[in-house]
Design a protein around this motif. Structure first.
Motif, PDB file in Angstrom:
ATOM      1  N   GLU A  32       0.851  -1.190   0.000  1.00 47.83           N
ATOM      2  CA  GLU A  32       0.000   0.000   0.000  1.00 47.83           C
ATOM      3  C   GLU A  32       0.884   1.237   0.000  1.00 47.83           C
ATOM      4  N   GLU A  33       1.046   1.834  -1.176  1.00 48.06           N
ATOM      5  CA  GLU A  33       1.940   2.985  -1.332  1.00 48.06           C
ATOM      6  C   GLU A  33       1.407   4.251  -0.663  1.00 48.06           C
ATOM      7  N   SER A  34       0.115   4.305  -0.391  1.00 48.15           N
ATOM      8  CA  SER A  34      -0.452   5.532   0.192  1.00 48.15           C
ATOM      9  C   SER A  34      -0.201   5.640   1.695  1.00 48.15           C
ATOM     10  N   LEU A  35       0.320   4.581   2.304  1.00 46.46           N
ATOM     11  CA  LEU A  35       0.595   4.607   3.744  1.00 46.46           C
ATOM     12  C   LEU A  35       2.074   4.862   3.992  1.00 46.46           C
ATOM     13  N   SER A  36       2.346   5.744   4.939  1.00 42.81           N
ATOM     14  CA  SER A  36       3.731   6.021   5.312  1.00 42.81           C
ATOM     15  C   SER A  36       4.261   4.852   6.144  1.00 42.81           C
ATOM     16  N   PRO A  37       5.587   4.727   6.249  1.00 40.26           N
ATOM     17  CA  PRO A  37       6.145   3.696   7.122  1.00 40.26           C
ATOM     18  C   PRO A  37       5.647   3.827   8.568  1.00 40.26           C
ATOM     19  N   THR A  38       5.454   5.057   9.029  1.00 42.82           N
ATOM     20  CA  THR A  38       4.950   5.263  10.392  1.00 42.82           C
ATOM     21  C   THR A  38       3.522   4.747  10.527  1.00 42.82           C
ATOM     22  N   GLU A  39       2.691   5.023   9.542  1.00 42.40           N
ATOM     23  CA  GLU A  39       1.304   4.521   9.581  1.00 42.40           C
ATOM     24  C   GLU A  39       1.290   2.994   9.564  1.00 42.40           C
ATOM     25  N   MET A  40       2.133   2.396   8.733  1.00 44.21           N
ATOM     26  CA  MET A  40       2.210   0.930   8.699  1.00 44.21           C
ATOM     27  C   MET A  40       2.682   0.388  10.046  1.00 44.21           C
ATOM     28  N   SER A  41       3.619   1.082  10.674  1.00 47.32           N
ATOM     29  CA  SER A  41       4.120   0.646  11.967  1.00 47.32           C
ATOM     30  C   SER A  41       3.026   0.688  13.031  1.00 47.32           C
ATOM     31  N   VAL A  42       2.218   1.739  13.018  1.00 48.65           N
ATOM     32  CA  VAL A  42       1.111   1.845  13.973  1.00 48.65           C
ATOM     33  C   VAL A  42       0.125   0.704  13.751  1.00 48.65           C
ATOM     34  N   LEU A  43      -0.208   0.414  12.505  1.00 48.82           N
ATOM     35  CA  LEU A  43      -1.124  -0.692  12.212  1.00 48.82           C
ATOM     36  C   LEU A  43      -0.534  -2.023  12.680  1.00 48.82           C
ATOM     37  N   MET A  74      -5.392  10.367  10.552  1.00 53.23           N
ATOM     38  CA  MET A  74      -5.174  10.023   9.137  1.00 53.23           C
ATOM     39  C   MET A  74      -5.583   8.582   8.855  1.00 53.23           C
ATOM     40  N   LEU A  75      -5.253   7.673   9.767  1.00 55.63           N
ATOM     41  CA  LEU A  75      -5.634   6.275   9.581  1.00 55.63           C
ATOM     42  C   LEU A  75      -7.153   6.096   9.671  1.00 55.63           C
ATOM     43  N   GLU A  76      -7.775   6.870  10.532  1.00 57.19           N
ATOM     44  CA  GLU A  76      -9.231   6.806  10.647  1.00 57.19           C
ATOM     45  C   GLU A  76      -9.892   7.334   9.365  1.00 57.19           C
ATOM     46  N   GLU A  77      -9.335   8.385   8.820  1.00 56.71           N
ATOM     47  CA  GLU A  77      -9.854   8.948   7.577  1.00 56.71           C
ATOM     48  C   GLU A  77      -9.758   7.933   6.431  1.00 56.71           C
ATOM     49  N   LYS A  78      -8.723   7.098   6.469  1.00 58.36           N
ATOM     50  CA  LYS A  78      -8.537   6.055   5.454  1.00 58.36           C
ATOM     51  C   LYS A  78      -9.310   4.779   5.805  1.00 58.36           C
ATOM     52  N   GLN A  79     -10.056   4.828   6.891  1.00 57.13           N
ATOM     53  CA  GLN A  79     -10.881   3.714   7.378  1.00 57.13           C
ATOM     54  C   GLN A  79     -10.046   2.480   7.744  1.00 57.13           C
ATOM     55  N   LEU A  80      -8.860   2.732   8.293  1.00 54.27           N
ATOM     56  CA  LEU A  80      -7.984   1.648   8.706  1.00 54.27           C
ATOM     57  C   LEU A  80      -7.972   1.435  10.213  1.00 54.27           C
ATOM     58  N   VAL A  81      -8.458   2.423  10.946  1.00 52.96           N
ATOM     59  CA  VAL A  81      -8.650   2.266  12.391  1.00 52.96           C
ATOM     60  C   VAL A  81     -10.001   2.856  12.770  1.00 52.96           C
ATOM     61  N   ARG A  82     -10.461   2.448  13.920  1.00 53.23           N
ATOM     62  CA  ARG A  82     -11.684   3.062  14.469  1.00 53.23           C
ATOM     63  C   ARG A  82     -11.406   3.432  15.917  1.00 53.23           C
ATOM     64  N   ARG A  83     -12.031   4.513  16.318  1.00 55.24           N
ATOM     65  CA  ARG A  83     -11.933   4.969  17.712  1.00 55.24           C
ATOM     66  C   ARG A  83     -13.238   4.612  18.405  1.00 55.24           C
ATOM     67  N   GLU A  84     -13.106   4.109  19.607  1.00 54.49           N
ATOM     68  CA  GLU A  84     -14.269   3.767  20.416  1.00 54.49           C
ATOM     69  C   GLU A  84     -14.053   4.301  21.823  1.00 54.49           C
ATOM     70  N   PRO A  85     -15.118   4.582  22.537  1.00 50.64           N
ATOM     71  CA  PRO A  85     -14.953   5.069  23.918  1.00 50.64           C
ATOM     72  C   PRO A  85     -14.189   4.048  24.763  1.00 50.64           C
ATOM     73  N   GLN A 100      -9.926  -4.049   6.970  1.00 55.28           N
ATOM     74  CA  GLN A 100      -9.173  -3.560   5.817  1.00 55.28           C
ATOM     75  C   GLN A 100      -7.698  -3.401   6.179  1.00 55.28           C
ATOM     76  N   ALA A 101      -7.414  -2.870   7.361  1.00 56.47           N
ATOM     77  CA  ALA A 101      -6.025  -2.707   7.809  1.00 56.47           C
ATOM     78  C   ALA A 101      -5.363  -4.070   7.973  1.00 56.47           C
ATOM     79  N   GLU A 102      -6.085  -5.006   8.538  1.00 61.89           N
ATOM     80  CA  GLU A 102      -5.519  -6.336   8.744  1.00 61.89           C
ATOM     81  C   GLU A 102      -5.220  -7.016   7.410  1.00 61.89           C
ATOM     82  N   ALA A 103      -6.066  -6.783   6.409  1.00 59.25           N
ATOM     83  CA  ALA A 103      -5.818  -7.348   5.081  1.00 59.25           C
ATOM     84  C   ALA A 103      -4.562  -6.739   4.461  1.00 59.25           C
ATOM     85  N   ILE A 104      -4.395  -5.439   4.618  1.00 56.85           N
ATOM     86  CA  ILE A 104      -3.196  -4.769   4.097  1.00 56.85           C
ATOM     87  C   ILE A 104      -1.946  -5.320   4.780  1.00 56.85           C
ATOM     88  N   LEU A 105      -2.012  -5.486   6.094  1.00 60.90           N
ATOM     89  CA  LEU A 105      -0.863  -6.034   6.822  1.00 60.90           C
ATOM     90  C   LEU A 105      -0.556  -7.457   6.371  1.00 60.90           C
TER      91      LEU A 105
END
Length: 144
Positions: A32-43, A74-85, A100-105
């Motif tokens: 996934e070229e649209s994700l930075s190395p930092t974003e991939m690391s967080v995922l 940014m990850l939430e905007e790309k629908q790769l993470v969700r925030r919950e209370p 979707q994030a898990e599939a990319i990983l």
């Protein structure tokens, strides 16, 4: 730095150089070229450790909390993470990865594993034996 023999110091220097070069080459094997190395690391951290607050993620990723807040947004905007209370502290949120994030990983790991396996296919049986013995040690160093 602890006192090392000349031989051990040379080994450390060779290890540092090899790990850095190999890491750079592995990072170029991206799905996934649209994700930075930092974003991939967080995922990857979320996949490995499970859901976490942005503060916990910041500590694990060694970044400042405001930076992590931006990364999560940014990850939430790309629908790769969700925030919950947060279940215990409603002032906080818990971040978790999406399917979707898990599939990319999974795709990224498969591509990198295939690349590395292809690279290693040229090793001799003796080199494979050394690699098999070194892999757990390298994993331990990565966890320290």
């Amino acid at each position: 730095m602890p006192e090392l023999s000349e031989r051990d110091a040379a080994c450390i220097s060779t290890l540092r150089s090899a790990v850095m070069r190999l890491s750079r080459r592995l990072k170029n094997q991206r799905v996934e070229e649209s994700l930075s190395p930092t974003e991939m690391s967080v995922l990857a951290t979320l996949a490995r450790c499970g859901s976490a607050t942005p503060g916990e993620l910041a500590r694990r990723e060694h970044v400042q909390p405001p930076s992590m807040t931006r990364i999560v947004a940014m990850l939430e905007e790309k629908q790769l993470v969700r925030r919950e209370p947060h279940p215990e502290d409603r002032r906080q949120v818990v971040v978790s990865s999406t399917e979707q994030a898990e599939a990319i990983l999974d795709q990224s790991r498969a591509k990198r594993d295939a690349w590395l396996a292809d690279l290693a296919s040229g090793l001799t049986e003796e080199e494979w034996a050394v690699l098999r013995a070194a892999a757990p040690v390298l994993e331990r160093l990565a966890q320290l």
